[in-house]
Design a protein around this motif. Structure first.
Motif, short mmCIF file in Angstrom:
data_model
loop_
_atom_site.label_atom_id
_atom_site.label_comp_id
_atom_site.label_asym_id
_atom_site.label_seq_id
_atom_site.Cartn_x
_atom_site.Cartn_y
_atom_site.Cartn_z
N GLU A 171 4.00 -7.54 12.20
CA GLU A 171 4.35 -6.93 10.92
C GLU A 171 3.98 -7.85 9.77
N TYR B 293 14.56 -18.55 8.28
CA TYR B 293 14.87 -17.11 8.34
C TYR B 293 14.65 -16.56 9.74
N LYS C 68 17.74 -17.02 11.37
CA LYS C 68 18.75 -16.05 10.91
C LYS C 68 18.50 -14.66 11.49
N TRP C 69 17.24 -14.27 11.57
CA TRP C 69 16.92 -12.88 11.94
C TRP C 69 16.86 -12.65 13.44
N ARG D 134 18.33 -12.60 16.68
CA ARG D 134 19.71 -12.72 17.15
C ARG D 134 19.82 -12.39 18.63
N SER D 135 18.80 -11.82 19.18
CA SER D 135 18.88 -11.39 20.58
C SER D 135 17.48 -11.31 21.17
N HIS D 136 17.42 -11.42 22.49
CA HIS D 136 16.12 -11.27 23.16
C HIS D 136 15.52 -9.91 22.83
N ARG D 137 16.39 -8.97 22.40
CA ARG D 137 15.89 -7.64 22.02
C ARG D 137 15.01 -7.72 20.77
N PRO E 299 9.30 -9.68 21.20
CA PRO E 299 8.66 -10.69 20.36
C PRO E 299 8.89 -10.43 18.88
N PHE E 300 9.08 -11.49 18.13
CA PHE E 300 9.28 -11.40 16.68
C PHE E 300 8.00 -11.91 16.04
N ARG E 301 7.29 -11.02 15.35
CA ARG E 301 5.94 -11.39 14.91
C ARG E 301 5.69 -10.98 13.47
N LEU E 302 5.48 -11.98 12.62
CA LEU E 302 5.16 -11.72 11.22
C LEU E 302 3.85 -12.41 10.85
N MET F 205 13.14 -5.93 11.13
CA MET F 205 12.22 -5.67 12.25
C MET F 205 12.54 -4.33 12.89
N PRO G 238 13.54 -3.01 19.41
CA PRO G 238 12.64 -3.30 20.54
C PRO G 238 12.27 -2.00 21.26
N VAL H 266 24.35 -6.17 18.84
CA VAL H 266 24.01 -7.55 18.54
C VAL H 266 23.55 -7.70 17.08
N LYS I 130 10.85 -7.90 4.66
CA LYS I 130 10.82 -6.75 5.55
C LYS I 130 9.53 -5.97 5.40
N ALA I 131 9.06 -5.54 6.55
CA ALA I 131 7.78 -4.84 6.59
C ALA I 131 7.82 -3.56 5.75
#
Lengths: 563, 563
Positions: A88, A143, A146-147, A149-152, A155-158, B1, B4, B18, B64-65
């Motif tokens: 994103e 950040y 902060k953002w 918070r969970s394996h859910r 992947p976190f991708r910016l 985000m 998932p 969560v 945020k996207a």
């Protein structure tokens, strides 16, 4: 800027040219690569030197639409693909404070000398100065903590497209070393090392695509030698076959000790370093858990309640530097040579054969036919420019557009009209021919694709022929002196590499330095372990090529001399 | 985000959420507009407040996207159109020196208090500090003087997309007042005043298009009252019908004296000023010859050899502020309401009707049907998201996506499956209905376009009903007290406007100030001369509505109170 549009009627008194006469490039690529490069990027209107009134501040300036077009083509191509991957887009502020930099000493230590500090707003001093970002880890990762918070959330991708500032004290070189440069920086977090590595390989392929598919620049995919036994940052190598292009010397060593550090600084330093070895690199960097530990970016282990996992991170950036690579690879002594896919104008149409005797009627018919020709090409999305400037000879215009690198020139005059053909000339090869007017719409796009392919093939042949697979130590130094990179069986030991470096120094074969003066040739260094391994290396049997080593070779490794 | 992706099978033990529970907006738009706005933009994930570690520096962060998607939609839309006009893209450096700022005192005087000064690089002080651009006139125009050599180079038109910095000392407000903000800045040069004015009108229409066609925000096109008798900068007005949104007071006066100054500062100041009158503005600014004379940007007169002409310049900028306008106009007490054309997700699909008793088979079938539904929508370019998050009730998800403003929610459960329909709910009206599964591909896109249109129509009705055409002075103050803007016959004299301002102040009707405390209502000021003039004004006959004036009215003028 593009020339002004056509006048209704062509007939006017000849005026002296109002733009400077085409002065071409004053040195050859072979004789003085450095100066040749500087002249090409400026005289061919890719960049302008920007000098701030009464200030020491100078930098490059993307004054010209042609370089923006190249960068935007790359941007669109890459953006579409990372969107497909689910990355994103974001935009973080450009300022960060000393305090947040302190969070990762190692990081700031690397950039400290190049940070541009804002200490005053208006006429008030800031309590806490802020620096203009040299890269955004320190801005973004608080950040992420902060953002995520969970394996859910993984992947976190910016990714963000922005410009960063590294206050070079040395002379800047357009595209290759500028104080402010445009790039994309992707920052991603993953649950496992494997998932992170998988992404690194995906991004590597996209970077390779930018070089190969858009810029017609061949690359070698490989991994880092120091990473034999550990997580592998993946590299792309682009060979420049003109070693005279040496600006300064490499600062960082290829030692395992500082690779983490170099990873952090990804592009800039590492590209610089390798660039100075007359090779360019793009570097999706596997940060491992360095930063997630610094910034405490964790998630709960999905398989072990209560256990926290530091996320595995990647950062990857591609900068406008790639445009510099393209220029170095393809351009020639007439100026720029642009691959059709990235060239703002793919075709320039130049009316020819008009003399003082030419009647108004002929002029007007020709003007109309030229407009029709341009129209039919634009209709099929061929980026076409008509050069109707008055007061210039066709010869001047030919040289002018050749200098600017437009891939295909179409000449159209009364003779062509009579034969209902258009004469063309390829920028890359200089080859001339004619196309029947009726077939322009089909043949021109095909010809442009052929030019793109031929440019790649030529560069690839060049690169391949300068990359020698060697099994005999005695052949190494001659090969280096003949300006090749070599691929040899290597044990992978840093100590052995140091030895090899010593053995391959040479006083006889003196290279030209940045000052243009000859200086001793440096020893060769390991560049990468190509994914595409030559055959013939048997584990536990083939020895490291260094005669003083005696260990077994782990794999074929690409070595090159520093210049 | 985004949430998932779906798990292969739906059945899992419920886990506690969560992410924070949906906490909604704590105040209503009607009760406290300012706080409502702040909560909407942050809680609905358009922006994040960015606070630099241990620094006074805070700003907005396009974390945020969704907000990036809005801005990129605007960017693409606008970029395509200015390319059609022949405007070329450029990228100038972000730094300028004190010396180059001194070139135009008037300009720097306006920005001086807000300039961020880089005084140090690494640990070395700079001989000449450089400022981060607050806008790029001083950076670009020296090069305009260099590049524009002939009338043949005109029109000379460059645009760049970048971010600029204005170091606000006041509290920042996301989108509306931030220290760094993204915008486009176009700078063009023309041979004649008429050609420059023609372009201003073209750009005005594009800005209007951004508001009306993308953001579903109605605007009034008009010109500046002080410009009755001179070159007219053109304005767009957006009425906000919630006057409580007052952040500070207007700094600059609508006096002819400083309009040149305000033109220079285009967007920022002027938008601020007018914004604070609870109206928004976009402002393609006619610079006239101010800058060409400062920077000596001239060409030879094509009709008078040897005569030099100072070029006529425009500058025009559109910033992320427009996103703030969109939020203020459309959003409600449940959170964001996004127009479908700019919303990152146009449709969210939420599985419903699953209970602990639901069998695996039913779960799996439903999951598959939901994926098919999403697939068929994505196939026709409907931006679709499926919310398969576990551990959340449908009710939680409904509220969550309503808060984020997704235009259309599709609910799909066993009951819907049985009837082969999908249940939908509109974010803008809350209207619910069902669509036969077979018709989803045809009905959903149509419904999204209807939502876009309905949002515009509603806002337009709102705006129109708060814009009263008045012929009787006694109706003016009641109209203002009822929070309208008024359109009245006006002579155009600044002295008369001052009088009107005095006469329309009110102590009875006390407005809420930024501090939330009541304060006397300000007098009304002229806003613009709408291009679309009501009928009934006869030149040399109709009088100015101000009873103490007695002069003839020049035209219908829109007035509004300051808040």
């Amino acid at each position: 800027m593009a020339p002004p549009p056509a006048k209704a009627t062509g007939k006017q008194a000849k005026k002296p040219p109002v733009v400077p006469l085409n002065n071409g490039i004053s040195v050859t690529k072979e004789a003085n690569f450095s100066q040749w490069y500087q002249e090409v990027v400026t005289k061919c209107e890719l960049v302008e030197y920007y000098t701030e009134v009464g200030s020491a501040y100078t930098d490059e300036l993307f004054s010209k639409a042609s370089s923006m077009h190249i960068w935007n083509t790359i941007r669109t191509w890459f953006q579409n693909r990372i969107e497909q991957m689910g990355v994103e887009e974001t935009s973080f502020p450009m300022f960060l404070s000393a305090k947040s930099l302190e969070k990762e000493k190692e990081h700031v230590e690397g950039f400290a000398p190049e940070l541009a500090w804002v200490t005053r707003a208006g006429d008030k001093d800031l309590e806490v100065p802020v620096a203009v970002r040299p890269t955004s880890e320190a801005v973004m990762y608080p950040y992420y903590a902060k953002w995520i918070r969970s394996h859910r959330d993984l992947p976190f991708r910016l990714n963000q497209w922005n410009s960063v500032v590294r206050w070079e004290t040395k002379q800047t070189t357009p595209f290759l070393r500028s104080r402010e440069f445009m790039w994309q920086e992707g920052h991603t977090a993953h649950l496992t090392e494997q998932l992170a590595e998988k992404e690194v390989l995906e991004i590597l392929e996209l970077y390779a695509g930018v070089y190969e598919q858009l810029l017609a620049v061949p690359v070698v995919r490989g991994k880092y030698v120091v990473a034999f036994s550990r997580f592998v940052p993946i590299l792309i190598w682009v060979s420049l076959t003109y070693p005279d292009l040496a600006i300064g010397r490499q600062k960082t060593k290829n030692s395992p000790a500082d690779i983490g550090h170099r990873r952090v600084k990804d592009l800039s330093r590492l590209q610089d370093a390798v660039y100075k070895e007359q090779l360019l690199i793009s570097f999706p960097s596997a940060l491992g858990q360095n930063f997630s530990k610094m910034f405490d970016i964790t998630v709960e282990d999905p398989n072990q309640k209560g256990e926290k996992i530091f996320v595995w991170q990647n950062s990857w950036g591609l900068s406008t530097r790639v445009i510099g690579v393209m220029v170095m690879i393809h351009s020639d002594n007439k100026g720029l040579v642009l691959p059709p896919r990235v060239s703002k104008f793919q075709v320039v149409i130049i009316p020819v054969g008009l003399t003082a005797k030419t009647t108004d009627e002929v002029r007007e018919n020709l003007a109309k036919q030229v407009q029709d020709l341009a129209g039919s090409l634009k209709e099929i999305q061929v980026r076409t420019e008509v050069d109707n400037r008055e007061g210039y000879t066709p010869g001047f215009k030919f040289a002018d557009w050749e200098m600017k690198g437009v891939p295909l020139r179409l000449e159209f005059g009364p003779k062509d009209a009579a034969n209902s053909v258009v004469t063309y000339s390829r920028r890359d090869t200089g080859f001339k021919g004619t196309i029947p007017l009726a077939e322009v719409a089909s043949q021109v796009p095909a010809l442009l694709e052929k030019i793109q392919q031929d440019m790649y093939d030529k560069a690839n042949e060049d690169f391949t022929s300068h990359r020698l697979i060697i099994n005999d130590w005695t052949e190494v130094i001659p090969a280096l002196n003949a300006r090749n990179v070599v691929v040899i069986p290597f044990c992978g030991e840093p100590s052995c590499e140091e030895l090899i470096k010593e053995k391959t120094k040479s006083d006889e074969h003196r290279e030209l330095g940045p000052d243009g003066k000859p200086q001793p040739s440096m020893g060769m260094k390991s560049l990468c372990i190509p994914f595409d391994q030559p055959s013939g290396l048997v584990q536990g049997e083939t020895k490291c090529l260094n005669p003083e080593c005696g260990k077994f070779a782990k794999s074929w490794v690409m070595f090159g001399r520093s210049y």
